[in-house]
Design an enzyme around this catalytic site. Structure first.
Site, PDB file in Angstrom:
ATOM      1  N   ARG A  63       0.815  -1.222   0.000  1.00 31.85           N
ATOM      2  CA  ARG A  63       0.000   0.000   0.000  1.00 31.85           C
ATOM      3  C   ARG A  63       0.843   1.263   0.000  1.00 31.85           C
ATOM      4  O   ARG A  63       0.333   2.350   0.210  1.00 31.85           O
ATOM      5  CB  ARG A  63      -0.930  -0.002   1.199  1.00 31.85           C
ATOM      6  CG  ARG A  63      -0.218  -0.180   2.540  1.00 31.85           C
ATOM      7  CD  ARG A  63      -1.205   0.040   3.645  1.00 31.85           C
ATOM      8  NE  ARG A  63      -0.712  -0.425   4.926  1.00 31.85           N
ATOM      9  CZ  ARG A  63      -1.354  -0.231   6.054  1.00 31.85           C
ATOM     10  NH1 ARG A  63      -2.488   0.408   6.052  1.00 31.85           N
ATOM     11  NH2 ARG A  63      -0.861  -0.680   7.190  1.00 31.85           N
ATOM     12  N   ASP A  86      10.899  -7.228   8.182  1.00 37.93           N
ATOM     13  CA  ASP A  86      10.543  -6.264   7.123  1.00 37.93           C
ATOM     14  C   ASP A  86      10.292  -4.877   7.705  1.00 37.93           C
ATOM     15  O   ASP A  86      10.050  -3.936   6.956  1.00 37.93           O
ATOM     16  CB  ASP A  86       9.310  -6.728   6.348  1.00 37.93           C
ATOM     17  CG  ASP A  86       8.094  -6.903   7.239  1.00 37.93           C
ATOM     18  OD1 ASP A  86       8.194  -7.628   8.247  1.00 37.93           O
ATOM     19  OD2 ASP A  86       7.049  -6.294   6.950  1.00 37.93           O
ATOM     20  N   ARG A 100      14.902  -2.722   3.811  1.00 38.73           N
ATOM     21  CA  ARG A 100      14.771  -3.432   5.088  1.00 38.73           C
ATOM     22  C   ARG A 100      15.592  -4.716   5.074  1.00 38.73           C
ATOM     23  O   ARG A 100      15.998  -5.177   3.993  1.00 38.73           O
ATOM     24  CB  ARG A 100      13.295  -3.860   5.278  1.00 38.73           C
ATOM     25  CG  ARG A 100      12.282  -2.799   5.002  1.00 38.73           C
ATOM     26  CD  ARG A 100      11.319  -3.242   3.904  1.00 38.73           C
ATOM     27  NE  ARG A 100      10.489  -2.131   3.430  1.00 38.73           N
ATOM     28  CZ  ARG A 100       9.326  -1.806   3.971  1.00 38.73           C
ATOM     29  NH1 ARG A 100       8.813  -2.514   4.934  1.00 38.73           N
ATOM     30  NH2 ARG A 100       8.659  -0.778   3.509  1.00 38.73           N
ATOM     31  N   LYS A 155       2.154   6.401   1.893  1.00 40.57           N
ATOM     32  CA  LYS A 155       1.624   5.153   2.457  1.00 40.57           C
ATOM     33  C   LYS A 155       0.104   5.218   2.439  1.00 40.57           C
ATOM     34  O   LYS A 155      -0.473   6.128   3.034  1.00 40.57           O
ATOM     35  CB  LYS A 155       2.153   4.982   3.889  1.00 40.57           C
ATOM     36  CG  LYS A 155       1.789   3.652   4.530  1.00 40.57           C
ATOM     37  CD  LYS A 155       2.636   3.411   5.767  1.00 40.57           C
ATOM     38  CE  LYS A 155       2.234   2.145   6.480  1.00 40.57           C
ATOM     39  NZ  LYS A 155       3.064   1.912   7.657  1.00 40.57           N
TER      40      LYS A 155
HETATM   41  P1  AMP Z   1       2.877  -3.863   8.179  1.00 45.22           P
HETATM   42  O1  AMP Z   1       2.167  -4.615   9.241  1.00 45.22           O
HETATM   43  O2  AMP Z   1       2.337  -2.462   7.962  1.00 45.22           O
HETATM   44  O3  AMP Z   1       4.363  -3.871   8.315  1.00 45.22           O
HETATM   45  O4  AMP Z   1       2.513  -4.597   6.807  1.00 45.22           O
HETATM   46  C1  AMP Z   1       2.854  -5.941   6.517  1.00 45.22           C
HETATM   47  C2  AMP Z   1       2.601  -6.247   5.072  1.00 45.22           C
HETATM   48  O5  AMP Z   1       1.214  -6.145   4.755  1.00 45.22           O
HETATM   49  C3  AMP Z   1       3.302  -5.320   4.094  1.00 45.22           C
HETATM   50  O6  AMP Z   1       3.636  -6.090   2.967  1.00 45.22           O
HETATM   51  C4  AMP Z   1       2.227  -4.312   3.755  1.00 45.22           C
HETATM   52  O7  AMP Z   1       2.442  -3.661   2.522  1.00 45.22           O
HETATM   53  C5  AMP Z   1       0.995  -5.197   3.709  1.00 45.22           C
HETATM   54  N1  AMP Z   1      -0.255  -4.476   3.990  1.00 45.22           N
HETATM   55  C6  AMP Z   1      -0.699  -4.050   5.194  1.00 45.22           C
HETATM   56  N2  AMP Z   1      -1.884  -3.433   5.075  1.00 45.22           N
HETATM   57  C7  AMP Z   1      -2.203  -3.447   3.757  1.00 45.22           C
HETATM   58  C8  AMP Z   1      -3.300  -2.956   2.982  1.00 45.22           C
HETATM   59  N3  AMP Z   1      -4.330  -2.337   3.539  1.00 45.22           N
HETATM   60  N4  AMP Z   1      -3.266  -3.163   1.645  1.00 45.22           N
HETATM   61  C9  AMP Z   1      -2.248  -3.800   1.058  1.00 45.22           C
HETATM   62  N5  AMP Z   1      -1.193  -4.285   1.733  1.00 45.22           N
HETATM   63  C10 AMP Z   1      -1.157  -4.117   3.057  1.00 45.22           C
HETATM   64 MG    MG Z   2       5.852  -2.994   7.573  1.00 43.52          MG
END
Ligand code: AMP
Ligand code: MG
Length: 494
Positions: free
Chosen positions: A93, A252, A183, A113
């Site tokens: 995203r 990540d 990362r 973001k």
């Molecule tokens: P995070 O927990 O923010 O580190 O996200 C973990 C993974 O989930 C990453 O690959 C993000 O890009 C993906 N992700 C989290 N929320 C969304 C969303 N609403 N749409 C698409 N990808 C998401």
């Molecule tokens: Mg993340």
């Protein structure tokens, strides 16, 4: 200072090619509007402050229009989430718009973001809630105010569209700045898909951009690991000293530059409690406060596995072995500063251990206690003293503290000034953040977001007149978390 049209973006990451990214433009949003923008970050990237007022500011940073020279892209990465390897992550995203030279001549990524799905979205919507975007917006600035390396926040922009989570919620986009978006997981993806030569390409990119002094060294990859170990150890020592809990230390979410990155269910400690995590989705406390130093090591060891084709395993082990001593040394120095002490011997260690035991046994607020340490021995607040169930235990700790102070320079006045520069008066307590997002959500009132941003720019200083135009005393923000809001937990990605 520049106009928006003259913000010269470069695209060094884009040149790496298809193994590392997907080129994609942000998806337009229907009714973008400004929630808050951050003058210090705007100045940092060399933009004229008056540019905030232009409609183009919102157009560019909502993703509705592309900045000149921008080549937006989603980065590819994988990573270990809660200890298990997930081969399919990546910017689901977020998009990197390009890089700018800041006023200190450092290169900063500009990233959006919440600007629509990418090939890495795994069926999710590619959007972010206003709630989560404000959290990250203020989180980054609060951590920066404490002198901890972190991503910064340029602006947060409402999309005018709903995002569907448990309930429909207003959506927003965060404009994030970071010295890097690469990362540990960026390397892991290339390593686990068996592309060692691409790991090398990315390492060379990082060395050229962040560690140019080692570029011509025969052991440059080993030296890079040394730098990454050091920066990570220092970052986590700073988190611990400040009572900051990241909440989702997946590989990540760990940058190669040792920058606090991805603010989800993060928090600052209320009562001193090493077992606390603000992440509701972490019932085993893998990422609890007290675990962070050990997880930092674990994550580094996962990163180091990707260097197997370039660095001898024995040398990798030697570099990793430096983590704990670097961490200990830096953390001890920080705690020394917090306590106003320079002699960091075994007695000092005993003093700190006893203090943690006391704070834990009596459920004492970590930041408030440290802030009032400089009032000891005579001006320590009575109300705080009364919170200790066993006043004698506190008195005996205080006499040890005073004895250690007196064996150094006992000039209490200079000590107070110095200690107040490292023990913040204001921290971003989750209930304050929740209040700011509630006002934004329910009343479209963003003034609390602005006030917290301004307050936390300098969390050390008393500025009694700061909010006089609103009839608010900054003291309000220095208070302890109300009992009903202690140890708030939140869930992941919103
Ligand atoms: P995070 O927990 O923010 O580190 O996200 C973990 C993974 O989930 C990453 O690959 C993000 O890009 C993906 N992700 C989290 N929320 C969304 C969303 N609403 N749409 C698409 N990808 C998401
Ligand atoms: Mg993340």
């Amino acid at each position: 200072m520049k106009k928006l049209e003259n913000l010269k973006l470069s695209n060094t990451f884009a040149k790496l090619g298809a193994d590392f990214l997907q080129e994609k433009s942000p998806d337009p949003v229907s009714h973008p509007y400004l929630i808050d923008s951050n003058p210090t970050a705007i100045k940092l990237i060399g933009l004229e402050l008056s540019e905030i007022k232009k409609n183009e500011f919102i157009e560019y940073f909502s993703g509705n229009r592309l900045l000149p020279n921008s080549k937006p892209l989603a980065m590819a990465y994988s990573g270990h989430q809660f200890g298990s390897y997930n081969p399919r992550l990546g910017d689901g995203r977020g998009l990197l718009l390009g890089e700018v030279q800041d006023q200190n001549n450092n290169t900063l990524d500009i990233h959006l973001k919440g600007c629509g799905p990418t090939r890495f979205s795994r069926g999710f919507d590619g959007r972010a809630t206003l709630r989560a975007s404000i959290r990250e917006y203020l989180g980054g600035e609060a951590v920066h105010g404490l002198g901890i390396p972190t991503t910064r926040s340029l602006a947060v922009i409402g999309t005018g569209e709903l995002v569907h989570r448990e309930i429909p919620e207003p959506g927003a986009i965060l404009v994030r700045l970071s010295d890097s978006h690469v990362r540990f997981g960026s390397f892991q993806l290339l390593h686990f898909t068996n592309k060692p030569e691409k790991v090398t390409t990315l390492l060379n990119y990082i060395i050229e951009r962040h560690y140019p002094s080692i570029q011509n060294d025969a052991n440059k990859y080993q030296l890079l690991l040394r730098h990454v170990v050091k920066r990570t150890a220092k970052l986590i020592a700073l988190w611990q000293a400040n009572g900051f809990i990241h909440g989702v230390m997946n590989t990540d979410n760990m940058t190669i530059t040792g920058t606090t990155f991805d603010y989800g269910p993060f928090g600052f400690m209320d009562h001193f409690n090493p077992n606390f995590t603000p992440n509701h989705s972490d019932p085993n406390g893998r990422y609890a406060y007290g675990k962070q130093p050990e997880i930092g090591y674990w994550n580094l060891s996962k990163f180091s596995e990707t260097l197997g084709h370039l660095v001898d395993p024995q040398l990798i082990a030697e570099e990793l072995a430096n983590y704990q001593p670097i961490y200990n040394d830096y953390y001890r120095k920080l705690m020394g500063q917090k306590l106003g002490l320079e002699i960091l011997d075994s007695e000092f260690k005993e003093l700190v251990n006893k203090l943690f035991q006391l704070l834990y046994n009596n459920s004492i607020d970590y930041s408030i206690f440290f802030r009032h340490l400089s009032d000891l021995p005579s001006n320590f607040p009575k109300r705080l003293k009364q919170k200790f169930k066993d006043p004698q235990a506190l008195d005996s700790w205080i006499s040890m503290f005073v004895r250690l102070i007196e064996r150094e320079d006992p000039n209490l006045n200079t000590r107070k000034g110095e200690m107040n520069l490292i023990n913040p008066k204001f921290i971003l307590r989750n209930y304050l953040l929740q209040d700011a997002t509630d006002k934004a959500l329910k009343e479209s009132d963003f003034s609390e977001v602005e006030r917290l941003r301004i307050l936390l720019e300098d969390p050390y200083k008393d500025r009694p007149e700061l909010f006089s135009q609103y009839g608010i005393e900054p003291e309000y923000y220095a208070a302890e978390t109300p009992p009903s809001s202690i140890e708030i937990q939140l869930s992941c990605s919103a």
